[in-house]
Design a protein around this motif. Sequence first.
Motif, PDB file in Angstrom:
ATOM      1  N   LEU A   1      -4.370   1.880  -2.871  1.00  0.00           N
ATOM      2  CA  LEU A   1      -3.532   2.476  -3.904  1.00  0.00           C
ATOM      3  C   LEU A   1      -2.080   1.998  -3.744  1.00  0.00           C
ATOM      4  O   LEU A   1      -1.619   1.751  -2.632  1.00  0.00           O
ATOM      5  CB  LEU A   1      -3.575   4.001  -3.812  1.00  0.00           C
ATOM      6  CG  LEU A   1      -4.963   4.645  -3.995  1.00  0.00           C
ATOM      7  CD1 LEU A   1      -4.871   6.156  -3.815  1.00  0.00           C
ATOM      8  CD2 LEU A   1      -5.537   4.306  -5.363  1.00  0.00           C
TER       9      LEU A   1
ATOM     10  N   SER B   1      -4.902  -0.225  -8.663  1.00  0.00           N
ATOM     11  CA  SER B   1      -5.656  -0.114  -7.418  1.00  0.00           C
ATOM     12  C   SER B   1      -6.562  -1.321  -7.252  1.00  0.00           C
ATOM     13  O   SER B   1      -7.207  -1.774  -8.206  1.00  0.00           O
ATOM     14  CB  SER B   1      -6.479   1.177  -7.430  1.00  0.00           C
ATOM     15  OG  SER B   1      -7.344   1.222  -6.315  1.00  0.00           O
TER      16      SER B   1
ATOM     17  N   SER C   1       0.829  -1.202   0.000  1.00  0.00           N
ATOM     18  CA  SER C   1       0.000   0.000   0.000  1.00  0.00           C
ATOM     19  C   SER C   1       0.866   1.256   0.000  1.00  0.00           C
ATOM     20  O   SER C   1       1.896   1.329   0.683  1.00  0.00           O
ATOM     21  CB  SER C   1      -0.904   0.007   1.238  1.00  0.00           C
ATOM     22  OG  SER C   1      -1.466   1.288   1.448  1.00  0.00           O
TER      23      SER C   1
END
Length: 423
Positions: free
Chosen positions: A147, A142, A125
């Motif tokens: 993200l 994503s 992440s």
Amino acid sequence: MFDPVEILRQPLTFPFSGRTAKNRFLKSAMSERLATFSTFDPCGRGQPTKELVRLYETWAKGDIGIIITGNIQIKKDHLEATGNTIIDRDLPSHYLQEWTDVARAAKSEGSLVIGQLNHPGRQVSINIQPYPEAPSDVEQPSTGGVLFGRPTPLTREGIKDIVHRFAYAASVLHKAGFDGVQLHVAHGYLLSQFLARRTNRRNDEYGGSLVNRARILLEIIAAIRQAVQNLSFIISVKLNSQDSVPEGLSIEESITVAKLLESARVDFIEVSGGTYEQTTRSPQDKPYTVETREGYFVQYAEFLRPHLNLSKIVVTGGFQTAQGMADAVSRGAADIIGLARPLTAEPLLVRDILRGEKKKAKGDKFPESPMLRFAASAAQIAEIGNGQDITDFDNAFHVARFIAKMQKEIPAAISEALFSRPS
């Protein structure tokens, strides 16, 4: 009709280490997320806790032949998730006493205990690591609202550092009393990224041909043997049967890699499949999955079997009944049955099957959503670690309450999980 219990309670000796598992069950790795974590101080991360020890004490009581820990990260600032355990030579402590406590707990009833080692590569992440490292600069899309940063390709020196870090982590686990390690080469993490053309665009000795793409994996295995210096230390690999994405690892390439692993004296290969980009089975998978039998990867294991002479095969995923598990073993598709989420709902399931007290795992009332099931198992792991009652997700009320809680905490990701279905 054969007795499934008699088949499943048979011991199994591994070909290279000579170690023996007391039965045909394996607790597959799941991310426990019960280690210490500090957002601002990486040196405050990754220490095993009393909750983690309690979790493995509980699974040990379940009479499981082999217990594999959740993925232990080899770098303190490259994590699959917050709360991962870490063995990093750059930390002030390698937590040897804490890992000794985990090993003692997991081995207390005669199970073999194996630590799964991992590096997430690009699958970290952006909140944990905005500058991930990977074979090439192919960005992770994503997923579920998470993200990811654009990765920096590893240099040759960086690759050698990764190899040494895996070996160092294995040496710590050996000192702590672990019986072996498992390298995570599945689900789109770093070593899996090296194998796939999709994520490995290198033109040096670590890219191009499949042998080159597998080079880092074989170097890690050799480095672990050099660091541990114990022939009875098990080395195993979790390997994707296929990635199920364009330019991902194919089934034919996976079989070739498995043959290379046997040549490198890997005791067992646990077959899995998919990546973060493709977490559900799709139509292109169907030639390699079986809808009428249990076990998502049984047919792949049957394809793999003739290519291996010594290394054992573990099949994990989709098993529900003792009959289905024993059938896979008796047909020779699998040497060992891996269980993951069934053991978060029922930590003593294996014991109960071997005693003849249960014939199948407990079901659940979730909609068809891998994300929700992952989250539910993570919640049950935390409950076991904290000594709490385990939520029964075979109860529709408990499922509805859990979904409502998740929608409140992470609404976008759970809405996606609820309203998307496998094609």
